[in-house]
Motif scaffolding. Structure first.
Motif, PDB file in Angstrom:
ATOM      1  N   UNK A 194       4.972   3.994 -10.368  1.00  0.00           N
ATOM      2  CA  UNK A 194       6.118   4.615 -11.033  1.00  0.00           C
ATOM      3  C   UNK A 194       5.642   5.570 -12.125  1.00  0.00           C
ATOM      4  N   UNK A 195       6.392   6.654 -12.325  1.00  0.00           N
ATOM      5  CA  UNK A 195       6.090   7.600 -13.393  1.00  0.00           C
ATOM      6  C   UNK A 195       6.066   6.862 -14.728  1.00  0.00           C
ATOM      7  N   UNK A 196       5.036   7.130 -15.510  1.00  0.00           N
ATOM      8  CA  UNK A 196       4.775   6.503 -16.811  1.00  0.00           C
ATOM      9  C   UNK A 196       4.444   5.018 -16.693  1.00  0.00           C
ATOM     10  N   UNK A 197       4.267   4.545 -15.465  1.00  0.00           N
ATOM     11  CA  UNK A 197       3.806   3.184 -15.249  1.00  0.00           C
ATOM     12  C   UNK A 197       2.287   3.157 -15.290  1.00  0.00           C
ATOM     13  N   UNK A 198       1.730   1.987 -15.082  1.00  0.00           N
ATOM     14  CA  UNK A 198       0.280   1.824 -15.121  1.00  0.00           C
ATOM     15  C   UNK A 198      -0.277   1.580 -13.730  1.00  0.00           C
ATOM     16  N   UNK A 199      -1.507   2.009 -13.547  1.00  0.00           N
ATOM     17  CA  UNK A 199      -2.243   1.774 -12.310  1.00  0.00           C
ATOM     18  C   UNK A 199      -3.716   1.683 -12.686  1.00  0.00           C
ATOM     19  N   UNK A 200      -4.450   0.900 -11.939  1.00  0.00           N
ATOM     20  CA  UNK A 200      -5.886   0.794 -12.181  1.00  0.00           C
ATOM     21  C   UNK A 200      -6.594   1.388 -10.967  1.00  0.00           C
TER      22      UNK A 200
ATOM     23  N   UNK B  77      -4.953   3.529 -16.051  1.00  0.00           N
ATOM     24  CA  UNK B  77      -4.413   4.857 -16.350  1.00  0.00           C
ATOM     25  C   UNK B  77      -2.892   4.854 -16.273  1.00  0.00           C
ATOM     26  N   UNK B  78      -2.291   5.868 -16.886  1.00  0.00           N
ATOM     27  CA  UNK B  78      -0.848   6.066 -16.840  1.00  0.00           C
ATOM     28  C   UNK B  78      -0.523   7.067 -15.741  1.00  0.00           C
ATOM     29  N   UNK B  79       0.470   6.740 -14.927  1.00  0.00           N
ATOM     30  CA  UNK B  79       0.894   7.608 -13.831  1.00  0.00           C
ATOM     31  C   UNK B  79       1.665   8.791 -14.396  1.00  0.00           C
ATOM     32  N   UNK B  80       1.316   9.986 -13.937  1.00  0.00           N
ATOM     33  CA  UNK B  80       1.949  11.210 -14.412  1.00  0.00           C
ATOM     34  C   UNK B  80       3.087  11.673 -13.498  1.00  0.00           C
TER      35      UNK B  80
ATOM     36  N   UNK C 238      -2.574  11.364 -12.007  1.00  0.00           N
ATOM     37  CA  UNK C 238      -2.893  10.956 -13.369  1.00  0.00           C
ATOM     38  C   UNK C 238      -3.612  12.117 -14.044  1.00  0.00           C
ATOM     39  N   UNK C 239      -3.570  12.155 -15.364  1.00  0.00           N
ATOM     40  CA  UNK C 239      -4.311  13.149 -16.134  1.00  0.00           C
ATOM     41  C   UNK C 239      -5.406  12.436 -16.907  1.00  0.00           C
ATOM     42  N   UNK C 240      -6.594  13.031 -16.914  1.00  0.00           N
ATOM     43  CA  UNK C 240      -7.716  12.434 -17.637  1.00  0.00           C
ATOM     44  C   UNK C 240      -8.212  13.381 -18.719  1.00  0.00           C
ATOM     45  N   UNK C 241      -8.491  12.816 -19.886  1.00  0.00           N
ATOM     46  CA  UNK C 241      -9.030  13.584 -21.003  1.00  0.00           C
ATOM     47  C   UNK C 241     -10.555  13.633 -20.902  1.00  0.00           C
TER      48      UNK C 241
END
Length: 119
Positions: free
Chosen positions: A55-61, A67-70, A79-82
């Motif tokens: 889900x959008x703004x949900x979590x996934x590993x 990470x947070x789902x975008x 997902x977006x990574x810094x």
């Protein structure tokens, strides 16, 4: 964790629920207005049986990284990574076509099971 400790992120068990495919990686130059620098967007395709847990703004590993789902569209998500995450994990070397271990959010899995039992 002790009772009262802050939980930053989401609960990860280390179990692999399935194998996702990294279908695209898009690197973005640093935005002068953003404090974090250059970012990268990763888009994945998940097995049909797992898409309902994303889900959008949900979590996934993915490959052990919480990470947070975008974005979500049917059986794909991004997902977006810094830069820090790209530097201290294996994500900096990842490319389209790579097979990725995925663990869906534990709370989403339990919520789905409760809904199934309630009918």
């Amino acid at each position: 964790l002790k009772i009262g400790d802050e939980l930053g992120g989401h609960i990860v068990t280390g179990h692999v629920d399935g194998i996702a495919t990294l279908i695209a990686r898009e690197d973005f130059a640093a935005d002068p207005a953003a404090p974090w620098g250059a970012t990268a967007k990763f888009t994945f395709r998940v097995p049909q049986g797992l898409k309902q847990f994303i889900a959008v703004k949900g979590s996934v590993c993915v490959d052990g990284t919480s990470l947070t789902v975008n974005e979500v569209a049917d059986d794909t998500f991004s997902v977006l990574l810094i830069p820090h995450t790209l530097a201290v994990t294996t994500w900096g070397a990842r490319k389209g076509g790579d097979a990725i271990n995925i663990e869906v959010d534990l709370m989403a899995r339990y919520a789905a099971r409760l809904a199934e039992v309630k009918g």
